[in-house]
Design a protein around this motif. Sequence first.
Motif, PDB file in Angstrom:
ATOM      1  N   UNK A   1       0.853  -1.189   0.000  1.00 30.96           N
ATOM      2  CA  UNK A   1       0.000   0.000   0.000  1.00 30.96           C
ATOM      3  C   UNK A   1       0.886   1.236   0.000  1.00 30.96           C
ATOM      4  N   UNK A   2       0.549   2.222  -0.830  1.00 35.70           N
ATOM      5  CA  UNK A   2       1.319   3.464  -0.916  1.00 35.70           C
ATOM      6  C   UNK A   2       0.371   4.643  -0.771  1.00 35.70           C
ATOM      7  N   UNK A   3       0.903   5.746  -0.239  1.00 33.37           N
ATOM      8  CA  UNK A   3       0.104   6.956  -0.112  1.00 33.37           C
ATOM      9  C   UNK A   3       0.739   8.087  -0.893  1.00 33.37           C
ATOM     10  N   UNK A   4       0.261   9.304  -0.701  1.00 35.08           N
ATOM     11  CA  UNK A   4       0.745  10.430  -1.492  1.00 35.08           C
ATOM     12  C   UNK A   4       2.185  10.795  -1.182  1.00 35.08           C
ATOM     13  N   UNK A   5       2.698  10.393  -0.034  1.00 33.79           N
ATOM     14  CA  UNK A   5       4.081  10.704   0.328  1.00 33.79           C
ATOM     15  C   UNK A   5       5.050   9.592  -0.057  1.00 33.79           C
ATOM     16  N   UNK A   6       4.563   8.524  -0.657  1.00 33.12           N
ATOM     17  CA  UNK A   6       5.412   7.370  -0.960  1.00 33.12           C
ATOM     18  C   UNK A   6       6.261   7.621  -2.207  1.00 33.12           C
ATOM     19  N   UNK A   7       7.576   7.479  -2.045  1.00 31.53           N
ATOM     20  CA  UNK A   7       8.483   7.514  -3.196  1.00 31.53           C
ATOM     21  C   UNK A   7       8.474   6.109  -3.799  1.00 31.53           C
ATOM     22  N   UNK A   8       7.851   5.959  -4.958  1.00 31.29           N
ATOM     23  CA  UNK A   8       7.699   4.633  -5.555  1.00 31.29           C
ATOM     24  C   UNK A   8       8.916   4.220  -6.370  1.00 31.29           C
ATOM     25  N   UNK A   9       9.783   5.179  -6.686  1.00 31.78           N
ATOM     26  CA  UNK A   9      10.985   4.863  -7.451  1.00 31.78           C
ATOM     27  C   UNK A   9      11.704   6.136  -7.820  1.00 31.78           C
ATOM     28  N   UNK A  10      12.676   6.000  -8.723  1.00 32.76           N
ATOM     29  CA  UNK A  10      13.415   7.162  -9.205  1.00 32.76           C
ATOM     30  C   UNK A  10      13.385   7.192 -10.725  1.00 32.76           C
ATOM     31  N   UNK A  11      13.428   8.393 -11.275  1.00 30.45           N
ATOM     32  CA  UNK A  11      13.335   8.575 -12.722  1.00 30.45           C
ATOM     33  C   UNK A  11      14.576   8.054 -13.431  1.00 30.45           C
ATOM     34  N   UNK A  12      14.405   7.626 -14.655  1.00 31.05           N
ATOM     35  CA  UNK A  12      15.523   7.136 -15.458  1.00 31.05           C
ATOM     36  C   UNK A  12      15.156   7.058 -16.923  1.00 31.05           C
ATOM     37  N   UNK A  13      15.813   6.148 -17.626  1.00 32.34           N
ATOM     38  CA  UNK A  13      15.569   5.993 -19.054  1.00 32.34           C
ATOM     39  C   UNK A  13      15.528   4.537 -19.452  1.00 32.34           C
TER      40      UNK A  13
END
Length: 406
Positions: free
Chosen positions: A333-345
């Motif tokens: 479960x994740x909420x609005x403050x959850x960092x789900x990952x990091x940007x990449x390519x």
Amino acid sequence: MKTIMRSAGVLWLLASAGVVQAEPVQAHRDEVLGVSLSHPSEVRVVTDEVLLEQEHGFTLVPPEREGRDAESADAMLMRVVWLHQESPETLEAAARRFTEAFPGADIQRREVKVAGRQALVLENAPGLVPTTYVYVAAEGKLFQVIYPRPTLDERAQGLLRTLRFEPARQSLRARDLPRAADTLFGPAPKPGAESFLRSRSALEAGRPEKPADVTSLAVAGCVDYPTSKYLQTPFTAAANGNGYSKAGPSYYGQGLHTGCNNTGSQNDYYALDMPLRTGDAVLNPSNGGTVVWAGWASGGWASLGRTVIIDQGNGYKSLAAHLNSINVASGQYVNADSVIGTAGGSGNGSNTYWGPHLHQGLYINAAVSGGGTYGGQSAQPTNVHYCRSGCANYYSFIGNQQSLSY
């Protein structure tokens, strides 16, 4: 080994001033797969840098890929993979399992000859776009050729005529690739993610309602994401070093995201591409939901790279793609403050298949498969909150090249 050659048999023909000419072509051989083929010389070959769970291979990238995003039909020219968990004897079973995974899809089956071998073709199958999958057994392996069109057109047939299978000269172990499961959890997000502080009143929503019973079949028209459900810009005050990004350059307004409600594709009419630095934190775009996919995309969705798909409730799902790392697990479960990952390519088993950016899509009634979605409808983000001037501020809609803040 790569050699330059010209051959009318390759059938890469161009018309110039009314004269048909053979286009320069280049030969590519993969020593682990034991596969060789010829392709136009301007096409780039990208070999998987990680070992995906079910497949390993290479992707032909067309020259028009530059500046386009993975949801475009031009994301790849063709992908050739060895299904390393299968054997030649499982060809029929593997094709049957694939078809059964998409109940209701209008998948057309037929047989053709590929490199002198009998091959099974599954056309109009789900993928980023309606996709053709070719199964062929050779040299003790089961291969799958993925072509991002609903049928094998003249371009695909020209490539397949050059395909050859030979004994492998190198083992997969010798390539010493990291397993996909070991490449998900990368370094911490760039410093500053913790400064993304918001008014709790703006986020007061709790868990989403129990998802309603929905069907993956599409109906006419696109939809708006409901204003009653919280949405936010999915990046933090640390994004790009200043907390800003924008919608584009590959937003659908440029004609690069297509599909509103095709039952066999990922409907990304309203999808957004947001330039971010590699390592910038990516947030769950909604107030709360459950992760239903966290990993590398494969098959007809492989160009999405590392993806996170979240069930936001009431039939709505979000998808974040091309991530450099994933910080959540399926079922979490994740909420609005959850960092789900990091940007990449990431894409097609490579960390740098695309330039660093975030692809963010919203969908209603979509089904999940292979790290992507299919069916349902594309949902337009409306009333998207941002916090640069206080978290009560919002964008009523987001347009191409629009500047966005956290």
